[in-house]
Design a protein around this motif. Structure first.
Motif, mmCIF file in Angstrom:
data_model
loop_
_atom_site.group_PDB
_atom_site.id
_atom_site.type_symbol
_atom_site.label_atom_id
_atom_site.label_comp_id
_atom_site.label_asym_id
_atom_site.label_seq_id
_atom_site.Cartn_x
_atom_site.Cartn_y
_atom_site.Cartn_z
ATOM 1 N N MET A 1 -9.287 -6.673 7.291
ATOM 2 C CA MET A 1 -8.362 -7.012 5.756
ATOM 3 C C MET A 1 -8.063 -5.197 5.382
ATOM 4 O O MET A 1 -9.098 -4.464 4.997
ATOM 5 N N LYS A 2 -6.916 -5.162 5.306
ATOM 6 C CA LYS A 2 -6.758 -3.312 4.703
ATOM 7 C C LYS A 2 -6.538 -3.591 3.260
ATOM 8 O O LYS A 2 -6.278 -4.513 2.977
ATOM 9 N N LYS A 3 -7.639 -2.564 2.483
ATOM 10 C CA LYS A 3 -7.932 -2.656 1.424
ATOM 11 C C LYS A 3 -6.166 -2.265 0.757
ATOM 12 O O LYS A 3 -5.602 -1.365 1.117
ATOM 13 N N ILE A 4 -5.393 -3.161 -0.936
ATOM 14 C CA ILE A 4 -4.025 -2.974 -0.584
ATOM 15 C C ILE A 4 -4.079 -1.444 -1.738
ATOM 16 O O ILE A 4 -2.749 -0.830 -0.853
ATOM 17 N N SER A 5 -4.943 -0.047 -1.474
ATOM 18 C CA SER A 5 -4.664 0.835 -1.997
ATOM 19 C C SER A 5 -4.689 1.759 -0.854
ATOM 20 O O SER A 5 -4.503 2.521 -0.590
ATOM 21 N N GLN A 6 -5.243 1.108 0.279
ATOM 22 C CA GLN A 6 -4.750 1.517 1.631
ATOM 23 C C GLN A 6 -3.418 1.646 2.151
ATOM 24 O O GLN A 6 -3.277 3.189 2.522
ATOM 25 N N LEU A 7 -2.760 0.859 1.848
ATOM 26 C CA LEU A 7 -1.523 0.516 2.019
ATOM 27 C C LEU A 7 -0.125 1.523 1.236
ATOM 28 O O LEU A 7 0.774 2.126 1.914
ATOM 29 N N LEU A 8 -0.514 1.900 -0.093
ATOM 30 C CA LEU A 8 -0.291 2.339 -0.938
ATOM 31 C C LEU A 8 -0.840 4.340 -0.220
ATOM 32 O O LEU A 8 0.367 5.588 -0.262
ATOM 33 N N GLU A 9 -1.244 4.371 0.731
ATOM 34 C CA GLU A 9 -2.190 5.416 0.907
ATOM 35 C C GLU A 9 -0.895 5.440 2.101
ATOM 36 O O GLU A 9 -0.470 6.790 2.764
ATOM 37 N N ASN A 10 -0.902 4.867 2.912
ATOM 38 C CA ASN A 10 -0.295 4.975 4.318
ATOM 39 C C ASN A 10 1.154 4.898 3.603
ATOM 40 O O ASN A 10 1.625 6.119 4.599
ATOM 41 N N ASN A 11 1.466 4.508 2.836
ATOM 42 C CA ASN A 11 2.910 4.844 2.123
ATOM 43 C C ASN A 11 3.289 6.427 1.798
ATOM 44 O O ASN A 11 4.318 6.983 2.947
ATOM 45 N N LYS A 12 2.476 7.133 1.408
ATOM 46 C CA LYS A 12 2.560 8.290 1.491
ATOM 47 C C LYS A 12 2.748 9.515 2.352
ATOM 48 O O LYS A 12 3.353 10.305 2.505
ATOM 49 N N ASN A 13 1.351 9.034 2.971
ATOM 50 C CA ASN A 13 1.644 9.035 4.006
ATOM 51 C C ASN A 13 3.137 9.351 5.479
ATOM 52 O O ASN A 13 3.079 10.012 6.008
ATOM 53 N N TRP A 14 3.415 8.057 4.932
ATOM 54 C CA TRP A 14 4.299 7.676 5.664
ATOM 55 C C TRP A 14 5.879 8.946 5.876
ATOM 56 O O TRP A 14 6.533 9.149 6.257
ATOM 57 N N SER A 15 5.734 8.514 3.841
ATOM 58 C CA SER A 15 7.079 9.306 3.291
ATOM 59 C C SER A 15 6.949 10.915 3.770
ATOM 60 O O SER A 15 7.913 11.638 4.301
ATOM 61 N N GLU A 16 5.539 11.277 3.650
ATOM 62 C CA GLU A 16 5.473 12.711 3.705
ATOM 63 C C GLU A 16 5.903 12.975 5.282
ATOM 64 O O GLU A 16 6.354 14.172 5.203
ATOM 65 N N SER A 17 5.247 12.699 6.014
ATOM 66 C CA SER A 17 5.637 12.740 7.901
ATOM 67 C C SER A 17 6.820 13.090 7.755
ATOM 68 O O SER A 17 7.390 13.399 8.570
ATOM 69 N N THR A 18 7.472 11.668 7.325
ATOM 70 C CA THR A 18 9.089 11.322 7.790
ATOM 71 C C THR A 18 9.527 12.853 7.076
ATOM 72 O O THR A 18 10.559 13.114 7.949
ATOM 73 N N LYS A 19 9.440 13.280 6.096
ATOM 74 C CA LYS A 19 10.179 14.505 5.127
ATOM 75 C C LYS A 19 9.786 15.631 6.714
ATOM 76 O O LYS A 19 10.495 15.842 6.467
ATOM 77 N N GLU A 20 8.555 15.638 7.137
ATOM 78 C CA GLU A 20 8.125 16.853 7.444
ATOM 79 C C GLU A 20 9.068 16.747 9.397
ATOM 80 O O GLU A 20 9.530 18.235 9.642
#
Ligand code: ZN
Length: 201
Positions: A1-20
Motif C-alpha cells: 500500500m502506498k503512503k498518501i504522501s507518495q500520491l502527492l509526489e506522483n502528482n507533482k512528477n506527472w504534472s512536471e513531465s506532462t508540461k515538459e
C-alpha cells in the motif's frame, strides 16, 4: 500500500513531465473541455476509463457507480448524461461493464449488505427478467452473462432516456455503445446491442 504522501509526489512528477512533453497542455485544458465521449462505468478500481482506452485528460467525460447502472430516477447519473449530451455534445455514450463485477455478483447472491441492496435491486430485476436463460448456466457462466445483460440493459436505459431521445429528435448524433471489459486480459468486447458493428479480429 502506498503512503498518501507518495500520491502527492506522483502528482507533482506527472504534472512536471506532462508540461515538459507539452508546455501548452494545461493552458489548453484549463480554458475548456470538448470531449467526444461519455463513459458510464463501474466504480471498480481495476477499470479506469481513460487508461484502458488510451485517452488523455480532456478526451472523455466520466460517470462511475457500482455496477455501471443508469437508473431513470438517479439524478446524479442523469445530470451527467444531460450535461454531456446537451452541453458538451458528446457523440458517443459508452456503457462499459466488466466481468467479475462485485455488484453484479452481490445481486445474484442472497447475502445482505445494507443500503446498497436497494441499488443492487436494479440488477436483481434484470436477473429476474432473464431467469430462463440464466437458469441453465453454472455459477461462473451466470455471473459472466449477467455482467453482459446488465451492460445491455443500462445502454437501453440511456437510449430510452428523454435526454438521448430529444437529442436525436433535434438531429444530434448520439451513438450508444455496450462494452464489457475483461479483468483477465485488459480487453474490451463490444456487445450485441451496441450502435456499432462487432469488431472481429
Ligand atoms: Zn463492477
Amino acid at each position: 500500500m502506498k503512503k498518501i504522501s507518495q500520491l502527492l509526489e506522483n502528482n507533482k512528477n506527472w504534472s512536471e513531465s506532462t508540461k515538459e512533453a507539452d508546455p501548452e497542455f494545461f493552458n489548453r485544458l484549463s480554458e475548456r473541455q470538448k470531449p467526444e465521449y461519455l463513459w458510464i462505468g463501474c466504480s471498480d478500481s481495476r477499470v479506469p476509463a481513460n487508461q484502458i482506452v488510451g485517452l488523455i485528460p480532456g478526451d472523455i467525460f466520466v460517470h462511475r457507480n457500482v455496477a455501471n447502472l443508469v437508473v431513470h430516477t438517479d439524478f446524479n447519473c442523469l445530470s451527467v448524461l444531460q450535461y454531456a449530451v446537451d452541453v458538451l455534445k458528446v457523440k458517443h455514450v459508452i456503457v462499459c461493464g466488466h466481468y467479475g463485477c462485485g455488484g453484479v455478483d452481490a445481486a445474484l447472491g442472497d447475502q445482505q449488505f445494507g443500503l446498497i441492496d436497494n441499488w443492487l435491486g436494479h440488477i436483481k430485476d434484470i436477473a429476474y427478467k432473464h431467469r430462463e436463460e440464466l437458469s441453465v448456466l453454472n455459477a461462473d457462466e451466470k455471473s459472466a452473462r449477467m455482467c453482459e445483460l446488465n451492460v445491455m440493459e443500462q445502454a437501453d436505459n440511456v437510449r430510452r432516456s428523454n435526454i438521448v431521445k430529444d437529442a436525436i429528435a433535434r438531429g444530434q448524433s448520439v451513438n450508444v455503445h455496450s462494452w464489457i471489459y475483461s479483468l483477465r486480459n485488459g480487453r474490451v468486447k463490444v456487445l450485441a446491442n451496441s450502435d456499432e458493428p462487432e469488431i472481429t479480429q
